[in-house]
Write a protein that holds these residues in place. Structure first.
Motif, short mmCIF file in Angstrom:
data_model
loop_
_atom_site.label_atom_id
_atom_site.label_comp_id
_atom_site.label_asym_id
_atom_site.label_seq_id
_atom_site.Cartn_x
_atom_site.Cartn_y
_atom_site.Cartn_z
N GLY A 28 -13.54 28.24 -29.12
CA GLY A 28 -12.40 27.37 -28.94
C GLY A 28 -11.77 26.98 -30.27
O GLY A 28 -12.07 27.54 -31.32
N VAL A 29 -10.87 26.00 -30.20
CA VAL A 29 -10.14 25.52 -31.38
C VAL A 29 -10.43 24.03 -31.52
O VAL A 29 -10.31 23.28 -30.55
CB VAL A 29 -8.63 25.76 -31.22
CG1 VAL A 29 -7.85 25.20 -32.39
CG2 VAL A 29 -8.33 27.25 -31.04
N SER A 30 -10.78 23.60 -32.72
CA SER A 30 -11.06 22.18 -32.91
C SER A 30 -9.78 21.37 -32.74
O SER A 30 -8.67 21.84 -33.05
CB SER A 30 -11.66 21.93 -34.30
OG SER A 30 -10.68 22.06 -35.30
N LEU A 31 -9.93 20.16 -32.22
CA LEU A 31 -8.80 19.29 -31.99
C LEU A 31 -8.03 19.01 -33.29
O LEU A 31 -6.80 19.10 -33.30
CB LEU A 31 -9.27 17.99 -31.34
CG LEU A 31 -8.19 17.09 -30.78
CD1 LEU A 31 -7.48 17.75 -29.61
CD2 LEU A 31 -8.79 15.77 -30.34
N PRO A 32 -8.71 18.72 -34.41
CA PRO A 32 -7.97 18.51 -35.66
C PRO A 32 -7.17 19.74 -36.10
O PRO A 32 -6.04 19.62 -36.57
CB PRO A 32 -9.06 18.17 -36.68
CG PRO A 32 -10.18 17.63 -35.87
CD PRO A 32 -10.14 18.40 -34.58
N VAL A 69 -14.09 19.91 -24.76
CA VAL A 69 -15.51 19.56 -24.80
C VAL A 69 -15.86 19.00 -26.17
O VAL A 69 -15.20 19.31 -27.17
CB VAL A 69 -16.41 20.78 -24.50
CG1 VAL A 69 -16.20 21.30 -23.09
CG2 VAL A 69 -16.19 21.89 -25.49
N GLN A 70 -16.89 18.18 -26.19
CA GLN A 70 -17.39 17.67 -27.46
C GLN A 70 -18.60 18.50 -27.85
O GLN A 70 -19.58 18.58 -27.10
CB GLN A 70 -17.75 16.20 -27.36
CG GLN A 70 -18.03 15.59 -28.70
CD GLN A 70 -18.14 14.08 -28.65
OE1 GLN A 70 -18.30 13.50 -27.59
NE2 GLN A 70 -18.08 13.46 -29.81
N GLN A 71 -18.52 19.14 -29.00
CA GLN A 71 -19.62 19.95 -29.52
C GLN A 71 -20.10 19.30 -30.80
O GLN A 71 -19.35 19.21 -31.77
CB GLN A 71 -19.15 21.38 -29.78
CG GLN A 71 -18.77 22.12 -28.54
CD GLN A 71 -18.22 23.51 -28.83
OE1 GLN A 71 -17.80 23.82 -29.93
NE2 GLN A 71 -18.23 24.35 -27.81
N ASP A 72 -21.32 18.84 -30.76
CA ASP A 72 -21.87 18.06 -31.88
C ASP A 72 -20.97 16.85 -32.10
O ASP A 72 -20.84 16.03 -31.23
CB ASP A 72 -22.03 18.93 -33.14
CG ASP A 72 -22.99 20.08 -32.91
OD1 ASP A 72 -24.01 19.86 -32.23
OD2 ASP A 72 -22.73 21.19 -33.38
N ASP A 73 -20.32 16.76 -33.25
CA ASP A 73 -19.49 15.60 -33.55
C ASP A 73 -17.99 15.90 -33.49
O ASP A 73 -17.20 15.14 -34.02
CB ASP A 73 -19.83 15.06 -34.94
CG ASP A 73 -21.21 14.45 -34.99
OD1 ASP A 73 -21.70 14.01 -33.94
OD2 ASP A 73 -21.80 14.42 -36.09
#
Length: 92
Positions: A28-32, A69-73
C-alpha cells in the motif's frame, strides 16, 4: 460523494494516485506519502478515505474502493479490486 459509481474529484485523484503507485508486494501507500503527493493533510485524506472504504456511514455502505489499515505506527492505504477497476476507467 455523489454515488458509489460516481467518485468526486478528490476521490478520483486518490484513486489515480493509488493506481499509479509502484507495486510493492501489497504494502500500500502510507497516508503521509499520499497526502504529500496530493497536497492534503491527513485529516482531509482520512475523511475522504472513510467514504471510499466499505464502512457503513449514515446507513449507506461504502463502495469498498480502498482499505485503510494501521501497520505498526503508520496508516497505510490499499487500493482494492473495485477501486482499481474504477481507476482504470477514469480520465487522466
Amino acid at each position: 460523494m455523489d454515488a458509489p459509481d460516481a467518485p468526486d474529484a478528490l476521490a478520483q485523484a486518490i484513486l489515480r494516485a493509488l493506481a499509479d503507485a509502484p507495486a510493492r508486494d501489497g504494502t500500500g501507500v502510507s497516508l503521509p506519502r499520499l497526502g504529500k503527493q496530493l497536497g492534503l493533510g491527513a485529516s482531509s485524506l482520512m475523511r475522504e478515505l472513510s467514504r471510499m472504504g466499505d464502512a457503513t456511514l449514515g446507513g449507506v455502505p461504502g463502495p469498498g474502493w480502498v482499505r485503510l489499515v494501521q501497520q505498526d505506527d503508520r496508516w497505510v492505504v490499499h487500493l482494492e479490486a473495485a477501486g482499481r477497476a474504477l481507476a482504470d476507467t477514469l480520465p487522466r
